[in-house]
Design a protein around this motif. Structure first.
Motif, short mmCIF file in Angstrom:
data_model
loop_
_atom_site.label_atom_id
_atom_site.label_comp_id
_atom_site.label_asym_id
_atom_site.label_seq_id
_atom_site.Cartn_x
_atom_site.Cartn_y
_atom_site.Cartn_z
N THR A 191 2.76 6.93 -1.30
CA THR A 191 1.64 6.13 -1.85
C THR A 191 1.02 6.60 -2.98
OG1 THR A 191 -0.24 4.76 -1.04
CG2 THR A 191 -0.01 6.98 -0.22
N LYS B 257 0.85 -1.16 -0.03
CA LYS B 257 0.11 0.05 0.02
C LYS B 257 0.96 1.27 -0.16
CE LYS B 257 -3.93 -2.18 2.26
NZ LYS B 257 -4.83 -2.20 3.31
N MET B 258 1.98 1.23 0.36
CA MET B 258 3.12 2.11 0.47
C MET B 258 4.40 1.79 -0.08
SD MET B 258 2.98 4.12 3.89
CE MET B 258 1.62 4.57 4.73
#
Length: 136
Positions: free
Chosen positions: A68, A49-50
């Motif tokens: 992100t 997600k990052m």
């Protein structure tokens, strides 16, 4: 010497090895803003997600940043979530590589949140809005 510094985007499978060496640099920004805890940041990195970016000078981390991507109304945006480290003048030019990555991903905008002092470092950025907060 800026020439001896390189930027590395850490693959998710390498996060368990690299995170212990850089989490404190990244966490400074989160702690200042009273945001995510280190273990939650690590989970976001592991879950893709990052992204974790590390500036290396002579094989040693001198800075680390998380980013992100998200969809905004105008298209894909990159958000510079947190950045920390030392020797800013040695690695700040690496921001151009992150911008290049964002363009390659199709981003139409890069956003960041932080202390006003970052504005002097982030070439081409301007203040878009201010976050107001009231403690209860």
């Amino acid at each position: 010497m800026a020439d001896s510094v390189k930027l590395v985007c850490i693959p998710p499978d390498m996060i368990p090895k690299v995170w212990p060496m850089v989490w404190e640099m990244v966490d400074r920004g989160y702690a200042e803003a009273d945001e995510l805890l280190p273990e939650d940041i690590e989970q976001s990195l592991l879950n893709k997600k990052m992204l974790l970016w590390v500036a290396l000078q002579d094989g040693h981390a001198c800075a680390a940043m998380t980013t992100t991507l998200y969809r905004g109304r105008s298209g894909l945006h990159m958000y510079l979530v947190a950045c920390g480290g030392d020797r800013l003048l040695v690695w700040k030019h690496l921001m151009a590589e992150i911008e290049k990555y964002a363009r390659a991903e199709g981003c139409v905008k890069i956003r960041a949140q932080g202390r006003r002092g970052w504005l002097r470092t982030l070439h081409g950025f301007s203040i878009d809005r201010v976050i107001f907060e009231k403690r209860l």
